[in-house]
Design an enzyme around this catalytic site. Sequence first.
Site, mmCIF file in Angstrom:
data_model
loop_
_atom_site.group_PDB
_atom_site.id
_atom_site.type_symbol
_atom_site.label_atom_id
_atom_site.label_comp_id
_atom_site.label_asym_id
_atom_site.label_seq_id
_atom_site.Cartn_x
_atom_site.Cartn_y
_atom_site.Cartn_z
ATOM 1 C CE1 TYR A 67 -3.325 -2.997 0.802
ATOM 2 C CE2 TYR A 67 -4.314 -1.097 -0.264
ATOM 3 C CZ TYR A 67 -4.352 -2.443 0.075
ATOM 4 O OH TYR A 67 -5.418 -3.212 -0.318
ATOM 5 C CG HIS A 119 -14.105 -0.094 -2.883
ATOM 6 N ND1 HIS A 119 -13.892 -0.531 -4.174
ATOM 7 C CD2 HIS A 119 -15.304 -0.596 -2.506
ATOM 8 C CE1 HIS A 119 -14.922 -1.286 -4.559
ATOM 9 N NE2 HIS A 119 -15.795 -1.333 -3.565
ATOM 10 C CB CYS A 151 -1.000 2.135 17.077
ATOM 11 S SG CYS A 151 -1.799 3.388 18.057
ATOM 12 C CB ALA A 235 -12.443 7.930 -18.653
HETATM 13 C C1 BV8 Z 1 -18.316 -7.551 0.579
HETATM 14 C C2 BV8 Z 1 -9.954 -1.477 -2.190
HETATM 15 C C3 BV8 Z 1 -19.410 -8.844 2.140
HETATM 16 C C4 BV8 Z 1 -8.713 -2.189 -1.821
HETATM 17 C C5 BV8 Z 1 -11.331 -3.048 -3.456
HETATM 18 C C6 BV8 Z 1 -18.634 -14.039 -5.802
HETATM 19 C C7 BV8 Z 1 -19.567 -13.390 -6.604
HETATM 20 C C8 BV8 Z 1 -19.912 -12.064 -6.369
HETATM 21 C C9 BV8 Z 1 -19.320 -11.357 -5.314
HETATM 22 C C10 BV8 Z 1 -18.397 -12.000 -4.526
HETATM 23 C C11 BV8 Z 1 -18.040 -13.330 -4.771
HETATM 24 N N1 BV8 Z 1 -17.103 -13.671 -3.858
HETATM 25 C C12 BV8 Z 1 -16.861 -12.608 -3.040
HETATM 26 C C13 BV8 Z 1 -17.654 -11.599 -3.430
HETATM 27 C C14 BV8 Z 1 -17.741 -10.266 -2.832
HETATM 28 C C15 BV8 Z 1 -16.555 -9.419 -3.277
HETATM 29 C C16 BV8 Z 1 -16.502 -9.324 -4.775
HETATM 30 O O1 BV8 Z 1 -17.256 -8.593 -5.381
HETATM 31 N N2 BV8 Z 1 -15.564 -10.082 -5.370
HETATM 32 C C17 BV8 Z 1 -15.464 -10.066 -6.819
HETATM 33 C C18 BV8 Z 1 -13.995 -9.913 -7.212
HETATM 34 C C19 BV8 Z 1 -16.063 -11.365 -7.341
HETATM 35 N N3 BV8 Z 1 -16.821 -8.109 -2.726
HETATM 36 C C20 BV8 Z 1 -16.367 -7.822 -1.506
HETATM 37 O O2 BV8 Z 1 -15.663 -8.569 -0.836
HETATM 38 C C21 BV8 Z 1 -16.816 -6.494 -0.934
HETATM 39 N N4 BV8 Z 1 -17.311 -6.720 0.379
HETATM 40 O O3 BV8 Z 1 -18.967 -8.061 -0.299
HETATM 41 O O4 BV8 Z 1 -18.524 -7.781 1.892
HETATM 42 C C22 BV8 Z 1 -19.877 -8.666 3.494
HETATM 43 C C23 BV8 Z 1 -21.234 -8.512 3.692
HETATM 44 C C24 BV8 Z 1 -21.695 -8.408 4.965
HETATM 45 C C25 BV8 Z 1 -20.798 -8.427 6.044
HETATM 46 C C26 BV8 Z 1 -19.415 -8.558 5.817
HETATM 47 C C27 BV8 Z 1 -18.947 -8.672 4.545
HETATM 48 C C28 BV8 Z 1 -15.648 -5.539 -0.836
HETATM 49 C C29 BV8 Z 1 -15.214 -5.166 -2.205
HETATM 50 C C30 BV8 Z 1 -14.142 -4.068 -2.111
HETATM 51 C C31 BV8 Z 1 -12.770 -4.669 -2.321
HETATM 52 N N5 BV8 Z 1 -11.784 -3.582 -2.366
HETATM 53 N N6 BV8 Z 1 -10.458 -2.043 -3.440
HETATM 54 C C32 BV8 Z 1 -7.599 -1.849 -2.773
HETATM 55 O O5 BV8 Z 1 -7.792 -1.010 -3.685
HETATM 56 O O6 BV8 Z 1 -6.528 -2.433 -2.569
HETATM 57 S S1 BV8 Z 1 -11.937 -3.614 -4.938
HETATM 58 C C33 BV8 Z 1 -10.937 -3.155 -6.242
HETATM 59 O O7 BV8 Z 1 -11.624 -3.605 -7.425
HETATM 60 C C34 BV8 Z 1 -10.786 -1.657 -6.458
HETATM 61 O O8 BV8 Z 1 -11.533 -0.849 -5.574
HETATM 62 C C35 BV8 Z 1 -11.327 -1.480 -7.868
HETATM 63 O O9 BV8 Z 1 -11.840 -0.234 -8.096
HETATM 64 C C36 BV8 Z 1 -12.373 -2.505 -7.840
HETATM 65 C C37 BV8 Z 1 -13.079 -2.821 -9.083
HETATM 66 O O10 BV8 Z 1 -12.170 -2.935 -10.103
HETATM 67 P P1 BV8 Z 1 -12.286 -1.813 -11.271
HETATM 68 O O11 BV8 Z 1 -12.227 -0.479 -10.630
HETATM 69 O O12 BV8 Z 1 -13.444 -2.119 -12.125
HETATM 70 O O13 BV8 Z 1 -10.922 -2.038 -12.002
HETATM 71 P P2 BV8 Z 1 -10.605 -3.186 -13.075
HETATM 72 O O14 BV8 Z 1 -9.126 -3.222 -13.232
HETATM 73 O O15 BV8 Z 1 -11.366 -4.430 -12.723
HETATM 74 O O16 BV8 Z 1 -11.260 -2.642 -14.440
HETATM 75 C C38 BV8 Z 1 -10.738 -1.487 -15.047
HETATM 76 C C39 BV8 Z 1 -11.664 -1.176 -16.209
HETATM 77 O O17 BV8 Z 1 -11.230 0.048 -16.780
HETATM 78 C C40 BV8 Z 1 -11.627 -2.213 -17.306
HETATM 79 O O18 BV8 Z 1 -12.968 -2.510 -17.696
HETATM 80 C C41 BV8 Z 1 -10.882 -1.521 -18.451
HETATM 81 O O19 BV8 Z 1 -11.404 -1.895 -19.723
HETATM 82 C C42 BV8 Z 1 -11.232 -0.092 -18.192
HETATM 83 N N7 BV8 Z 1 -10.271 0.901 -18.683
HETATM 84 C C43 BV8 Z 1 -8.932 0.763 -18.876
HETATM 85 N N8 BV8 Z 1 -8.433 1.940 -19.328
HETATM 86 C C44 BV8 Z 1 -9.473 2.827 -19.384
HETATM 87 C C45 BV8 Z 1 -10.642 2.163 -18.981
HETATM 88 N N9 BV8 Z 1 -11.846 2.768 -18.922
HETATM 89 C C46 BV8 Z 1 -11.904 4.064 -19.291
HETATM 90 N N10 BV8 Z 1 -10.820 4.764 -19.690
HETATM 91 C C47 BV8 Z 1 -9.594 4.175 -19.765
HETATM 92 N N11 BV8 Z 1 -8.534 4.885 -20.169
HETATM 93 ZN ZN ZN Z 2 -3.736 2.111 18.449
#
Ligand code: BV8
Ligand code: ZN
Length: 252
Positions: A67, A119, A151, A235
């Site tokens: 990070y 996030h 901490c 974008a």
């Molecule tokens: C939760 C912070 C539950 C950290 C991030 C199975 C099925 C469905 C869901 C799940 C599953 N198994 C688990 C889950 C839930 C899980 C999830 O969704 N997993 C996915 C991967 C399947 N979600 C979670 O765990 C969430 N929490 O559900 O909690 C819960 C409920 C009750 C009680 C307790 C718990 C938490 C999700 C948050 C995770 N943290 N980030 C860090 O950054 O290190 S997610 C991470 O992915 C980033 O935030 C990022 O933004 C996010 C999504 O990715 P994108 O932003 O879309 O980026 P990506 O690279 O994928 O895509 C880029 C796009 O840009 C592409 O399409 C590309 O074509 C395009 N692009 C490229 N260049 C350009 C462009 N577009 C425009 N212009 C350009 N120039």
């Molecule tokens: Zn502390």
Amino acid sequence: MPDFSDTLVDRLAGADAVAVLTGAGISAESGIPTFRDPDGLWEKFDPQELANVEAFLDNPELVQGWYRHRRQLVEEAEPNAGHRALAELEAHVSELSVITQNVDDLHNRAGSGTVIELHGNITRNYCMDCDRPAEPETVDAAIQDGRPARCPECDGLIRPDVVWFGEMLPPDAVERADAATSRADVFLSVGTSAVVYPAAQFPVEARAGGAYVAEINPDTTGITDEVDESIRAPAGEALPALRDAVSARTTG
Ligand code: BV8
Ligand code: ZN
């Protein structure tokens, strides 16, 4: 010139409320690697393997180091034309909310007025035990000394203020994003692969609520079949062109 419809421009120019979901793609043109594109983050690590509590507790120094590396990339990066066009579009519509999955602080730095951080934000750190905010310098000093950052008050581990996989999103952010989505007459999904939930749900909910939904992405995504319009462009090109078209329509 990116290809979008007059309908989209009319709907934006006449909108009472606009909501925009952004993902890593909007920051790609600022030089910040996306998650799932080929040249992804810190090549040898899969974000999903590091962005979770288990990985952090298992090897806090590695995750804190990852990070810190990403925070340095963000500090060196600048908002790009896409971030700035979103901030400027606010002058031409009654209400514009940016709902971002990104943790890079670039929408704030571009001057957007309403930024909902689903996030978290990588420029903030806090103690896992006592929740006190921690200075980035505390993390930097520990990593340079080859030890996990702790901490100064209670010796708890310091973590980035981001939402890891398996963690709940901040309830107030989800509430604000829900409200912006239900008010939206137009919803834009920009630079997200729409695979991460619950964020990917917002454009679908907006459409179900009657909003006109457009996607801006050079590629297809998990919601391409569920939007009214797909603009196959980066974008940094599409958002300035949309801002200009709406501005021409609203200033007449
Ligand atoms: C939760 C912070 C539950 C950290 C991030 C199975 C099925 C469905 C869901 C799940 C599953 N198994 C688990 C889950 C839930 C899980 C999830 O969704 N997993 C996915 C991967 C399947 N979600 C979670 O765990 C969430 N929490 O559900 O909690 C819960 C409920 C009750 C009680 C307790 C718990 C938490 C999700 C948050 C995770 N943290 N980030 C860090 O950054 O290190 S997610 C991470 O992915 C980033 O935030 C990022 O933004 C996010 C999504 O990715 P994108 O932003 O879309 O980026 P990506 O690279 O994928 O895509 C880029 C796009 O840009 C592409 O399409 C590309 O074509 C395009 N692009 C490229 N260049 C350009 C462009 N577009 C425009 N212009 C350009 N120039
Ligand atoms: Zn502390």
